[in-house]
Design an enzyme around this catalytic site. Structure first.
Site, mmCIF file in Angstrom:
data_model
loop_
_atom_site.group_PDB
_atom_site.id
_atom_site.type_symbol
_atom_site.label_atom_id
_atom_site.label_comp_id
_atom_site.label_asym_id
_atom_site.label_seq_id
_atom_site.Cartn_x
_atom_site.Cartn_y
_atom_site.Cartn_z
ATOM 1 N N HIS A 115 56.278 18.128 52.499
ATOM 2 C CA HIS A 115 56.119 19.318 53.367
ATOM 3 C C HIS A 115 57.259 19.497 54.371
ATOM 4 O O HIS A 115 57.095 20.211 55.358
ATOM 5 C CB HIS A 115 54.785 19.311 54.116
ATOM 6 C CG HIS A 115 53.580 19.482 53.248
ATOM 7 N ND1 HIS A 115 52.348 19.862 53.742
ATOM 8 C CD2 HIS A 115 53.396 19.345 51.909
ATOM 9 C CE1 HIS A 115 51.468 19.934 52.751
ATOM 10 N NE2 HIS A 115 52.082 19.614 51.627
ATOM 11 N N HIS A 165 50.560 20.708 40.550
ATOM 12 C CA HIS A 165 50.528 22.091 41.050
ATOM 13 C C HIS A 165 51.918 22.704 41.169
ATOM 14 O O HIS A 165 52.898 22.044 41.500
ATOM 15 C CB HIS A 165 49.694 22.249 42.321
ATOM 16 C CG HIS A 165 50.214 21.576 43.555
ATOM 17 N ND1 HIS A 165 51.150 22.151 44.368
ATOM 18 C CD2 HIS A 165 49.893 20.388 44.131
ATOM 19 C CE1 HIS A 165 51.388 21.350 45.405
ATOM 20 N NE2 HIS A 165 50.642 20.267 45.276
ATOM 21 N N ASP A 186 56.398 17.334 45.932
ATOM 22 C CA ASP A 186 55.087 17.983 46.082
ATOM 23 C C ASP A 186 55.184 19.450 45.676
ATOM 24 O O ASP A 186 55.454 20.286 46.502
ATOM 25 C CB ASP A 186 54.602 17.841 47.525
ATOM 26 C CG ASP A 186 53.206 18.404 47.726
ATOM 27 O OD1 ASP A 186 52.510 18.641 46.725
ATOM 28 O OD2 ASP A 186 52.813 18.622 48.886
ATOM 29 N N ASP A 230 49.544 14.327 42.071
ATOM 30 C CA ASP A 230 49.979 15.087 43.249
ATOM 31 C C ASP A 230 50.305 14.140 44.402
ATOM 32 O O ASP A 230 49.942 14.393 45.538
ATOM 33 C CB ASP A 230 48.883 16.102 43.645
ATOM 34 C CG ASP A 230 49.343 17.029 44.751
ATOM 35 O OD1 ASP A 230 50.563 17.126 44.987
ATOM 36 O OD2 ASP A 230 48.479 17.656 45.392
ATOM 37 N N GLU A 237 47.905 25.566 45.297
ATOM 38 C CA GLU A 237 47.184 24.409 45.858
ATOM 39 C C GLU A 237 47.353 24.356 47.369
ATOM 40 O O GLU A 237 46.436 23.989 48.085
ATOM 41 C CB GLU A 237 47.721 23.110 45.238
ATOM 42 C CG GLU A 237 46.919 21.865 45.625
ATOM 43 C CD GLU A 237 47.397 21.174 46.891
ATOM 44 O OE1 GLU A 237 46.665 20.325 47.405
ATOM 45 O OE2 GLU A 237 48.497 21.481 47.392
ATOM 46 N N GLU A 238 48.539 24.749 47.845
ATOM 47 C CA GLU A 238 48.882 24.477 49.233
ATOM 48 C C GLU A 238 48.192 25.378 50.248
ATOM 49 O O GLU A 238 47.916 24.955 51.355
ATOM 50 C CB GLU A 238 50.407 24.569 49.437
ATOM 51 C CG GLU A 238 51.208 23.540 48.637
ATOM 52 C CD GLU A 238 51.057 22.117 49.173
ATOM 53 O OE1 GLU A 238 50.305 21.905 50.122
ATOM 54 O OE2 GLU A 238 51.714 21.225 48.609
HETATM 55 ZN ZN LIG Z 1 50.640 18.656 46.543
#
Ligand SMILES: [Zn+2]
Length: 379
Positions: free
Chosen positions: A342, A199, A211, A271, A245-246
């Site tokens: 994140h 993503h 990510d 992912d 995606e997030e």
């Molecule tokens: Zn991800």
């Protein structure tokens, strides 16, 4: 169309607490959760209660929660992550991020904080999406660092703790965005598609290298390798960099609308960072696993020969999974991933080039094998 949520000011301090020295406050390190509503610009001041889990919240009378800032201090299981089950540790803790704010709001809380979901121990907060429920007021939601969560919980045990909390994110009108899609057309069955994907969006605190820059790089490298070796896969290999995606999965939902009726032979998503791959996760029947045994034998040379049947292979390919498309993802080393994921520390230096190439190799071998398989995969 994708959501347009913008982080604002995010500060907090304990302004009254047991053992407080005169004229001092205690800084709390935190970040807003994605989709969080704002406090007034000047912030709010309220007492804090610290809870370990949803059961503790349920056992509290409403008047003990109403008007308070609720902290869910549910720890990410670092031991579980250390043993290679980072995804499971994340799954256990992340429900407090998604559902905690609405659960607290139902009992009258004025804001909700969670302990950061992840193993970070450099006092870094961990963001990610919260999911406000339709039946609860939307209250400001943030994640404090693990260290600050422990501090608050410890002080709350000793006596009243009051916090000043300022979170000023904004939700702006949705904006147009796009998935990025490229096909290597199959030489014999161009209508049959194998998706290879990662993503494109990431959280704003870091640069999104693990990510999911890694997943996009792995997927693009699959197309690059196939061309470099002048391979002519029989089925179409479709590389997709998914958008959003997030915080909403608008990209994969739109793809399902626009392309759902096409003939998807298989779908893959990477992912989970760029850690050393041990093999391939399979969401499909046991026969699919049997059919991939010769592929696993080849991958075993690089220590990636495990085939695992799993429930789920990737957020963006979920609509395809639900439609019964056999799905795959590399089994990646997850021991360190959730220390950075994140957070502001999701940056390129966390990626080992060798391990990134190993992931590309595993996904490329699997994708090419699927593209040239004699038989269709059972569903
Ligand atoms: Zn991800």
């Amino acid at each position: 169309m994708v959501p347009h949520w913008v982080r604002g000011e995010e500060t907090a301090a304990l302004i009254e607490f047991p053992g407080q020295a005169q004229n001092t406050t205690q800084k709390i390190v935190l970040c807003a959760l994605g989709d969080s509503v704002a406090t007034p610009p000047e912030g709010i001041e309220a007492d804090v209660i610290a809870l370990r889990n949803f059961d503790e919240l349920k056992s509290m009378p409403r008047d003990k929660v109403a008007g308070k800032i609720v902290l869910f201090n549910y720890p990410f299981d670092k031991q579980m992550a250390a043993e290679g089950r980072g995804g499971e540790a994340y799954g256990e803790a992340v429900v407090y991020r998604s559902d905690g704010p609405s659960a607290a709001a139902r009992q009258g809380a004025v804001a909700c904080l969670i302990r950061s979901v992840g193993g970070a121990d450099y006092r870094l907060p961990h963001t990610g999406q919260t999911d406000y429920a339709g039946d609860a007021p939307k209250i400001p939601a943030g994640a404090v660092t693990a260290e600050d969560a422990d501090l608050i919980a410890d002080l709350v045990r000793q006596g009243p703790v009051k916090m000043k909390l300022v979170l000023t994110p904004q939700t702006l009108p949705n904006v147009e965005s796009a998935n990025v899609i490229g096909d290597i057309k199959g030489s014999e069955h161009p209508e049959q598609i194998i998706i290879v994907s990662g993503h494109l969006d990431s959280w704003d605190l870091g640069t999104g290298a693990i990510d999911d820059g890694a997943g996009v790089a792995v997927s693009m490298e699959v197309a690059n390798l196939i061309q470099k070796f002048h391979l002519k896969p029989k089925r179409t290999i479709r590389v997709i960099a998914w958008m959003n995606e997030e915080n909403g999965s608008a990209g994969s939902k739109q793809y399902a609308k626009d392309h759902g009726k096409e003939n998807h032979f298989a779908a893959m998503e990477t992912d989970g960072g760029a850690g050393h791959p041990l093999g391939i996760n399979i969401r499909g029947t046991p026969e699919v696993k049997k059919m991939l045994a010769p592929v696993a034998a080849i991958l075993q040379e690089s220590g990636a020969g495990i085939l695992d049947l799993v429930e789920h292979c990737g957020a963006d390919i979920e609509p395809l999974e639900k439609a019964g498309v056999p799905s795959f993802s590399p089994i990646q080393d997850s021991r360190f991933y959730f220390n950075y994921h994140h957070t502001a520390a999701d940056t390129l230096d966390k990626i080992m080039p060798k391990e990134l190439t190993e992931n590309s190799a595993v996904v490329a071998v699997a994708a090419y094998a699927l593209a040239d398989m004699e038989q269709p995969l059972p569903r």
